[in-house]
Scaffold this motif. Structure first.
Motif, PDB file in Angstrom:
ATOM      1  N   GLY A  99       0.780  -1.239   0.000  1.00 53.40           N
ATOM      2  CA  GLY A  99       0.000   0.000   0.000  1.00 53.40           C
ATOM      3  C   GLY A  99       0.810   1.287   0.000  1.00 53.40           C
ATOM      4  N   LEU A 100       2.086   1.270  -0.473  1.00 54.96           N
ATOM      5  CA  LEU A 100       2.904   2.484  -0.534  1.00 54.96           C
ATOM      6  C   LEU A 100       2.728   3.116  -1.914  1.00 54.96           C
ATOM      7  CD1 LEU A 100       4.949   4.335   0.856  1.00 54.96           C
ATOM      8  CD2 LEU A 100       6.772   2.934  -0.179  1.00 54.96           C
ATOM      9  N   ALA A 101       2.084   4.321  -1.955  1.00 57.36           N
ATOM     10  CA  ALA A 101       1.802   5.002  -3.220  1.00 57.36           C
ATOM     11  C   ALA A 101       2.805   6.122  -3.440  1.00 57.36           C
ATOM     12  CB  ALA A 101       0.380   5.557  -3.222  1.00 57.36           C
ATOM     13  N   THR A 102       3.184   6.365  -4.718  1.00 54.90           N
ATOM     14  CA  THR A 102       4.158   7.403  -5.073  1.00 54.90           C
ATOM     15  C   THR A 102       3.578   8.274  -6.188  1.00 54.90           C
ATOM     16  OG1 THR A 102       5.999   5.962  -4.499  1.00 54.90           O
ATOM     17  CG2 THR A 102       6.507   7.879  -5.865  1.00 54.90           C
ATOM     18  N   GLY A 103       3.637   9.634  -6.020  1.00 56.62           N
ATOM     19  CA  GLY A 103       3.149  10.550  -7.032  1.00 56.62           C
ATOM     20  C   GLY A 103       4.095  10.646  -8.208  1.00 56.62           C
ATOM     21  N   LEU A 104       3.549  10.598  -9.434  1.00 57.89           N
ATOM     22  CA  LEU A 104       4.373  10.646 -10.648  1.00 57.89           C
ATOM     23  C   LEU A 104       4.168  11.947 -11.412  1.00 57.89           C
ATOM     24  CD1 LEU A 104       3.814   6.982 -11.899  1.00 57.89           C
ATOM     25  CD2 LEU A 104       5.702   7.870 -10.486  1.00 57.89           C
ATOM     26  N   THR A 105       2.930  12.286 -11.680  1.00 54.47           N
ATOM     27  CA  THR A 105       2.622  13.519 -12.405  1.00 54.47           C
ATOM     28  C   THR A 105       1.438  14.187 -11.722  1.00 54.47           C
ATOM     29  OG1 THR A 105       1.153  12.374 -13.940  1.00 54.47           O
ATOM     30  CG2 THR A 105       3.459  12.627 -14.618  1.00 54.47           C
ATOM     31  N   PRO A 106       1.271  15.528 -11.883  1.00 59.68           N
ATOM     32  CA  PRO A 106       0.154  16.209 -11.241  1.00 59.68           C
ATOM     33  C   PRO A 106      -1.190  15.631 -11.682  1.00 59.68           C
ATOM     34  CG  PRO A 106       1.765  17.794 -12.011  1.00 59.68           C
ATOM     35  CD  PRO A 106       2.174  16.475 -12.575  1.00 59.68           C
ATOM     36  N   GLY A 107      -2.120  15.457 -10.724  1.00 59.00           N
ATOM     37  CA  GLY A 107      -3.443  14.931 -11.017  1.00 59.00           C
ATOM     38  C   GLY A 107      -4.022  14.238  -9.807  1.00 59.00           C
ATOM     39  N   SER A 108      -5.060  13.392 -10.017  1.00 57.89           N
ATOM     40  CA  SER A 108      -5.734  12.674  -8.940  1.00 57.89           C
ATOM     41  C   SER A 108      -5.905  11.217  -9.345  1.00 57.89           C
ATOM     42  CB  SER A 108      -7.092  13.307  -8.638  1.00 57.89           C
ATOM     43  OG  SER A 108      -7.773  12.599  -7.637  1.00 57.89           O
ATOM     44  N   ALA A 109      -5.596  10.282  -8.432  1.00 57.15           N
ATOM     45  CA  ALA A 109      -5.691   8.850  -8.726  1.00 57.15           C
ATOM     46  C   ALA A 109      -6.391   8.139  -7.580  1.00 57.15           C
ATOM     47  CB  ALA A 109      -4.312   8.257  -8.965  1.00 57.15           C
ATOM     48  N   ALA A 110      -7.252   7.164  -7.929  1.00 59.73           N
ATOM     49  CA  ALA A 110      -7.910   6.321  -6.924  1.00 59.73           C
ATOM     50  C   ALA A 110      -6.994   5.149  -6.601  1.00 59.73           C
ATOM     51  CB  ALA A 110      -9.259   5.840  -7.434  1.00 59.73           C
ATOM     52  N   ILE A 111      -6.744   4.912  -5.301  1.00 58.92           N
ATOM     53  CA  ILE A 111      -5.907   3.815  -4.827  1.00 58.92           C
ATOM     54  C   ILE A 111      -6.832   2.803  -4.153  1.00 58.92           C
ATOM     55  CG2 ILE A 111      -3.960   3.171  -3.387  1.00 58.92           C
ATOM     56  CD1 ILE A 111      -3.240   5.023  -5.705  1.00 58.92           C
ATOM     57  N   THR A 112      -6.823   1.515  -4.639  1.00 63.65           N
ATOM     58  CA  THR A 112      -7.734   0.493  -4.116  1.00 63.65           C
ATOM     59  C   THR A 112      -6.960  -0.626  -3.465  1.00 63.65           C
ATOM     60  OG1 THR A 112      -7.781  -0.667  -6.244  1.00 63.65           O
ATOM     61  CG2 THR A 112      -9.461   1.033  -5.864  1.00 63.65           C
ATOM     62  N   ALA A 113      -7.646  -1.274  -2.448  1.00 60.64           N
ATOM     63  CA  ALA A 113      -7.102  -2.456  -1.779  1.00 60.64           C
ATOM     64  C   ALA A 113      -8.184  -3.539  -1.801  1.00 60.64           C
ATOM     65  CB  ALA A 113      -6.701  -2.124  -0.355  1.00 60.64           C
ATOM     66  N   ALA A 114      -7.866  -4.710  -2.381  1.00 66.26           N
ATOM     67  CA  ALA A 114      -8.826  -5.827  -2.477  1.00 66.26           C
ATOM     68  C   ALA A 114      -8.427  -6.904  -1.495  1.00 66.26           C
ATOM     69  CB  ALA A 114      -8.880  -6.369  -3.904  1.00 66.26           C
TER      70      ALA A 114
END
Length: 470
Positions: A99-114
């Motif tokens: 669950g470690l997320a890293t920003g790449l470019t400006p914007g918004s992203a949904a992060i999911t866990a199943a």
């Protein structure tokens, strides 16, 4: 028969044990939660991802946590056993396990866990890095010297002022921060303070240098001013009448002739005590470098004002000048130096190796010379017409609310104060006479007055809610 019975019993026990193990272990992460007691597993209700919303800069990371909630009210951390994914992998990536997320470019992203049959989601906002601009460097772009041209007599001094111009278009006086040199030390020397002194008749260039910047002022040295002493009026001698020799003819008695009565003339002392203020006479306040005055104050100067730099111009009645031109001020500056020399050349009527507090004294005209400081506490009374010259090899200081009283014909324009060091007039003091300061500051306290006097400084003058009348 017994063997068959025992074999049947063993097979049944083995079968029951296998059924118990399978029922306890399940084969899924949501079943078999209590293998010892054999209780049925609680149902998985939901998966929650925290924080629900997070913001990072490009290149930065955010740790998300996945928590499973069950129907029996329990929950547990399933971060490391969940399957993680990013809905916008070009904006942000996330490790599949962890669950470690890293920003790449400006914007918004949904992060999911199943986990199991449930999925939780959070939002990661990625902002661009803000560039940090280095602070602007302000440097000296120009240097000037005032006055651009000046003339002094041999033995007299001329104060030069260095003014820097910076890359942000601001200016500042840096007289004491530059290196001063004279093109011909045989003609004139210059001190670290920018004060040049004439040595011999001629011309030279005074240079101020700061880093790679320099500026010059021209200096002409003229012959020393020789002031003739006032003429000596010889005493009036009554005419000698030769005796009348009568003829020897008695009894004739010759007439007696009485000589005429001659009244000697009354000689008035010059209005400036014979010191000779010259072109500095019309100035009530004169400074070679700066005049500092409090903004919004009540300072009023009845007389001319002169200084190249003035932060707040003092108020003046109509008919008086405020002079800032170095060229126009060079003459008054020169005559101020001559006046100081003339005052110091006067023979001392009173000579002391110490300082003095003049408070409570009553003094008659004369030259008073002190090797220490002159101070005034209370009241000083000057009695009689004639010049008063007070010389000090140290400072001149008057205390708050001190006064000077003139009686029996004493006049303020015949009173001269000549300290070698700084002059300070106390708050609300009532001062009289002219202060001649060759190269030090003159500072007036709040509400101090100088009536029928002058403040003439070879350096700077500081004012604060003052009344000055020449």
């Amino acid at each position: 028969m017994n063997i068959k019975k025992y074999t049947t019993t063993l097979l049944c026990a083995t079968g029951l044990l296998a059924v118990s193990v399978l029922a306890a272990c399940g084969g899924s992460s949501d079943r078999g939660r209590d293998p010892i007691l054999g209780l049925p597993a609680a149902e998985l209700v939901s998966v929650t991802v925290t924080p629900p919303t997070a913001t990072v800069l490009t290149g930065a990371s955010q740790q998300f946590i996945a928590t499973a909630s069950y129907a029996d009210g329990t929950s547990r951390n399933v971060t490391d056993v969940s399957v993680w994914a990013s809905a916008s992998p070009t904006i942000a990536r996330v490790t599949p396990a962890g669950g470690l997320a890293t920003g790449l470019t400006p914007g918004s992203a949904a992060i999911t866990a199943a986990f199991g049959a449930k999925t939780g989601a959070a939002t990661l906002v990625v902002n661009a890095q803000v560039p940090v601009n280095p602070p602007a460097v302000i440097s000296v772009t120009g240097l000037s010297v005032t006055p651009a041209a000046a003339s002094v007599r041999v033995g007299a001094s001329q104060q030069f002022t260095a003014i820097a111009t910076y890359s942000d278009s601001s200016t500042a006086v840096i007289t004491n921060d530059v290196k001063w040199t004279s093109g011909s030390t045989a003609t004139a020397t210059v001190a670290a303070s920018g004060s040049a002194t004439g040595v011999t008749v001629g011309n030279t260039v005074i240079t101020a240098t700061s880093g790679d910047k320099s500026a010059t002022g021209a200096l002409t040295v003229t012959p020393a001013l020789i002031i003739d002493p006032p003429p000596v009026v010889p005493p009036v001698v009554p005419p000698v009448v030769p005796p009348v020799v009568p003829p020897v003819v008695p009894p004739v008695v010759p007439p007696v002739t009485n000589p005429p009565v001659v009244t000697p003339p009354v000689i008035e002392a010059p209005s400036d005590g014979g010191i000779g203020l010259g072109r500095a006479r019309e100035f009530a306040v004169l400074a070679v470098t700066t005049i500092t005055n409090n903004a919004g104050g009540t300072t009023l100067v009845t007389g001319d004002v002169g200084a190249p730099l003035q932060n707040v111009e003092p108020e003046q009645p109509l008919g008086f000048r405020n002079v800032k031109s170095g060229f126009e001020l060079s003459g008054p500056y020169q005559d101020l130096q001559v006046a100081v020399i003339n005052a110091n050349n006067r023979p001392c009527a009173i000579l002391s190796d110490a300082g003095i507090d003049l408070g409570g004294l009553v003094l008659q005209p004369g030259v008073y010379c002190y090797s220490g400081a002159i101070s005034l506490t209370g009241k000083l009374t000057l009695s009689g017409n004639g010049p008063y010259i007070f010389r000090a090899k140290s400072t001149l200081t008057t205390m708050a609310n001190s006064t000077i009283e003139l009686i029996n014909g004493a006049r303020a324009d015949n009173v001269f104060w000549v300290p070698v060091e700084a002059t300070t007039l106390g708050a609300n003091s009532a001062f009289k006479g002219t202060v001649l300061s060759r190269g030090e500051d003159i500072t007036l306290g709040d509400g101090a007055t100088v009536l029928n006097g002058r403040l003439l400084s070879g350096k700077a003058v500081t004012l604060r809610n003052n009344k000055i009348t020449k």
